[in-house]
Design a protein around this motif. Structure first.
Motif, PDB file in Angstrom:
ATOM      1  N   ILE A 160       2.295   6.483   2.339  1.00 41.14           N
ATOM      2  CA  ILE A 160       2.769   5.137   2.670  1.00 41.14           C
ATOM      3  C   ILE A 160       1.583   4.237   2.980  1.00 41.14           C
ATOM      4  CG2 ILE A 160       4.087   3.781   4.348  1.00 41.14           C
ATOM      5  CD1 ILE A 160       5.948   6.233   4.603  1.00 41.14           C
ATOM      6  N   ALA A 213      -0.329   3.409  -0.264  1.00 39.05           N
ATOM      7  CA  ALA A 213       0.466   2.515  -1.104  1.00 39.05           C
ATOM      8  C   ALA A 213       0.525   1.123  -0.490  1.00 39.05           C
ATOM      9  CB  ALA A 213       1.877   3.078  -1.285  1.00 39.05           C
ATOM     10  N   ALA A 214       0.657   1.058   0.853  1.00 34.42           N
ATOM     11  CA  ALA A 214       0.722  -0.242   1.524  1.00 34.42           C
ATOM     12  C   ALA A 214      -0.610  -0.967   1.408  1.00 34.42           C
ATOM     13  CB  ALA A 214       1.102  -0.061   2.995  1.00 34.42           C
ATOM     14  N   SER A 239      -2.853  -0.653  -0.970  1.00 40.65           N
ATOM     15  CA  SER A 239      -3.018  -1.165  -2.338  1.00 40.65           C
ATOM     16  C   SER A 239      -2.126  -2.364  -2.576  1.00 40.65           C
ATOM     17  CB  SER A 239      -2.693  -0.114  -3.393  1.00 40.65           C
ATOM     18  OG  SER A 239      -2.778   1.153  -2.899  1.00 40.65           O
ATOM     19  N   THR A 240      -0.891  -2.327  -2.013  1.00 38.88           N
ATOM     20  CA  THR A 240       0.020  -3.450  -2.214  1.00 38.88           C
ATOM     21  C   THR A 240      -0.561  -4.721  -1.591  1.00 38.88           C
ATOM     22  OG1 THR A 240       1.815  -1.865  -2.050  1.00 38.88           O
ATOM     23  CG2 THR A 240       2.417  -4.176  -2.007  1.00 38.88           C
ATOM     24  N   ILE A 287       5.794  -6.949  -4.797  1.00 38.00           N
ATOM     25  CA  ILE A 287       5.549  -5.909  -3.789  1.00 38.00           C
ATOM     26  C   ILE A 287       6.274  -4.621  -4.173  1.00 38.00           C
ATOM     27  CG2 ILE A 287       6.054  -5.250  -1.401  1.00 38.00           C
ATOM     28  CD1 ILE A 287       5.416  -8.137  -0.596  1.00 38.00           C
ATOM     29  N   THR A 288       7.548  -4.747  -4.591  1.00 38.99           N
ATOM     30  CA  THR A 288       8.290  -3.549  -4.996  1.00 38.99           C
ATOM     31  C   THR A 288       7.606  -2.868  -6.169  1.00 38.99           C
ATOM     32  OG1 THR A 288      10.203  -4.975  -4.671  1.00 38.99           O
ATOM     33  CG2 THR A 288      10.639  -2.747  -5.418  1.00 38.99           C
ATOM     34  N   PHE A 303       4.319  -1.248  -4.901  1.00 39.03           N
ATOM     35  CA  PHE A 303       4.492  -0.237  -3.865  1.00 39.03           C
ATOM     36  C   PHE A 303       5.147   1.034  -4.413  1.00 39.03           C
ATOM     37  CE2 PHE A 303       6.683   1.645  -0.179  1.00 39.03           C
ATOM     38  CZ  PHE A 303       5.596   1.805   0.657  1.00 39.03           C
ATOM     39  N   LEU A 329       3.452   4.649  -4.435  1.00 41.90           N
ATOM     40  CA  LEU A 329       3.983   5.656  -3.517  1.00 41.90           C
ATOM     41  C   LEU A 329       4.252   6.976  -4.233  1.00 41.90           C
ATOM     42  CD1 LEU A 329       5.013   5.890  -0.544  1.00 41.90           C
ATOM     43  CD2 LEU A 329       7.282   5.442  -1.418  1.00 41.90           C
ATOM     44  N   SER A 387      13.325   0.649   0.141  1.00 42.41           N
ATOM     45  CA  SER A 387      12.401  -0.475  -0.042  1.00 42.41           C
ATOM     46  C   SER A 387      12.941  -1.451  -1.077  1.00 42.41           C
ATOM     47  CB  SER A 387      10.995   0.015  -0.416  1.00 42.41           C
ATOM     48  OG  SER A 387      11.044   0.807  -1.552  1.00 42.41           O
TER      49      SER A 387
END
Lengths: 263, 274
Positions: B61, B64-65, B67-68, B201-202, B205, B209, B257
């Motif tokens: 998480i 991934a967060a 990088s987002t 974002i989706t 992410f 992830l 998410s």
């Protein structure tokens, strides 16, 4: 003025970030020595070696044949499905549309593993055919989602007119509906092709020992170490994809032009 | 001719190759098969919450967060620049922006391996200037870099497609009413671009992830993410039950998410990637 310069620099930096690795990759596929950092002279030898490499050639063959068969099959099945879904009543239509989105939204790794479990459980031998079935499965939604919008744009009166003028439903379908949704079908086919060629994760889990596509071969080679032969394969693959992209783009802009003419 | 019948072969196909496989994962996650037969168990899900595995989830998480956020910070200005160009320049730039995405995903990651490795181009160039770089490959930074590189277009394109649709007169009205550029951005442009931001974002992410390729190739064996953990369960340790439970948790996280970001996406279905 200062703002414009800043914008140009920013755009340049982002594009540099996006393209530099690919350009370096292509440039070093022509490098004489195995080094990825020192330029020692121009050569085509990695391309020659690539063509001599049995593993690379077989996986290239697998990639292309699977992509072709899977996308043709998915295009036929998917187009029929799109027409069927389009003519469904509201509730089944909603269910089917949501079902179509499911494989697109599901993580690749889960799709791959779930198919692997299925093949193991029904004792379906894992190899070329299991990979092909998996590719058809993940290609289907892309075809359907490309054809559906075209069906929505259709003017149903034209089809009715054809029937009134004595055409059989099958004849009217071939002569009236199909030509109108053809651009969507073609886009779906090309999209399916590219998804298929690009796929690694689902293929990785659904194939068996000894059968691999290009992505799997690159993965196993990259884990062992780096060889300029991979650079050569990737450069050719990239050139092929660019060519396909140009066709799609050409297709789509022609399509847009047609829409404007109608309006 | 009953046209809706044409969807039935597809429905059958989806049943066999999508619904049943997913049901299998669900089955293996809650049923254990041993000599005593098949019995219900929640042990696999309990194992997911052991500290060792929670750490893997936390790391996935976190990476991934990170990088987002980097994609958002780098991508938003890029989307604004793309949206601000005049028409002919715009389409060329957008095509140029998309082209790298059409290179094989593995190839893009592999390309960074050759750049970052100990004797790679970046280390060599730094060496010319007398800088002795520490090993760049197989670090957390390399994994985040790989994610940002692979998924940046997924952030830029949805934001771009929302920004180009913004009515110019709304922006002009704000300016006429005396808003300075910062206020215009903060009160007009940014709020209108929220659907694009949320689908961006989706779209960054989720693949970040679930990846196991980027972490394996750029992180070596040091950065086990959820994807790697799932892969191990099925290909190395052969613990299908635990692997299935992990997959279910991963799917739930994705759905959660999606559910959060979907709220903002009403008018922007799919974010314009199609």
């Amino acid at each position: 003025m200062v703002k414009n310069v800043f914008k140009k620099i920013y755009t340049f930096l982002i594009f540099l970030f996006l393209y530099a690795p690919i350009i370096v990759l292509i440039v070093f596929s022509f490098n004489e020595s195995k080094s990825r950092a020192h330029w020692t002279g121009f050569t085509f030898k990695w391309y020659v070696e690539m063509f001599k490499d049995q593993q690379i050639m077989t996986s290239l063959y697998n990639t292309v044949t699977i992509a072709l068969i899977a996308s043709i099959f998915a295009t036929v099945l998917g187009t029929a499905a799109a027409i069927g879904i389009h003519h469904m009543k509201k509730t089944p239509k909603t269910i089917m549309t949501n079902l179509t989105y499911l494989p697109v939204l599901n993580p690749d790794i889960v799709t791959g593993i779930s198919l692997m479990l299925l093949f193991i459980l029904v004792k379906f031998p894992r190899g070329f055919f299991s990979m092909l079935l998996a590719h058809i499965t993940f290609n289907l939604p892309y075809v359907i989602l490309s054809v559906m919008p075209k069906l929505k744009q259709l003017d149903n009166h034209v089809y009715d007119a054809a029937l009134d003028l004595g055409a059989t439903p099958a004849y009217a379908f071939w002569k009236v509906i199909l030509p109108q949704i053809a651009p969507g079908i073609f886009t779906g086919f090309l999209l399916a092709m590219t998804m298929s060629i690009d796929d690694f994760v689902i293929s990785f889990f659904t194939t068996g020992p000894g059968v691999s596509n290009l992505a799997i071969t690159i993965y196993s080679m990259a884990r062992k170490g780096i060889s300029p032969k991979i650079n050569a394969v990737l450069s050719i693959l990239f050139a092929g994809v660019i060519l396909m992209l140009l066709i799609i783009n050409n297709r789509m802009s022609r399509d847009d032009g047609r829409k404007e003419n109608v309006a | 001719m009953k046209k809706h019948l044409m969807a039935y072969p597809y429905a059958l196909w989806m049943l066999i190759f999508t619904m049943i496989p997913l049901a299998l994962i669900l089955f293996y996650s809650v049923f254990a098969i041993d000599d005593a037969g098949i019995h219900f168990t929640l042990d696999n899900f309990k194992r997911v919450f052991e500290p060792l595995y929670l750490a893997v989830f936390w790391r996935s998480i976190k990476l991934a967060a990170e990088s987002t956020i980097i994609c958002l910070v780098l991508g938003y200005p890029m989307a604004m620049i793309l949206a601000g160009k005049n028409l002919s320049k715009k389409s060329i730039l957008v095509v140029l922006f998309v082209i790298p995405m059409w290179m094989n995903f593995l190839a893009r990651t592999y390309a960074w391996m050759t750049l970052l490795e100990k004797n790679g181009l970046i280390a060599t160039i730094a060496g010319f200037f007398g800088i002795d770089l520490p090993s760049l490959l197989y670090t957390e930074g390399a994994v985040v870099l790989g994610m940002v590189y692979n998924f940046l277009p997924f952030m830029v394109l949805p934001i771009y497609s929302v920004l180009v649709k913004i009515d110019k007169t709304v922006v002009e009205a704000a300016e006429d009413l005396g808003a300075n550029p910062i206020t215009v951005f903060r009160r007009v442009i940014f709020p209108l671009s929220i659907p694009g931001v949320s689908s961006g974002i989706t779209m960054v992410f989720m693949p970040a992830l679930t990846t196991f390729v980027i972490s394996r190739l750029l992180g070596g064996a040091h950065f086990t993410l959820i994807g790697n953990l799932i892969e191990q369960q099925f290909l190395t340790t052969m613990d299908w039950g635990f692997g299935s439970a992990l997959s279910i948790v991963l799917m739930l996280m994705i759905m959660l998410s999606m559910g959060v970001t979907m709220r903002y996406e009403k008018e922007n279905e799919g974010g314009g990637l199609w």
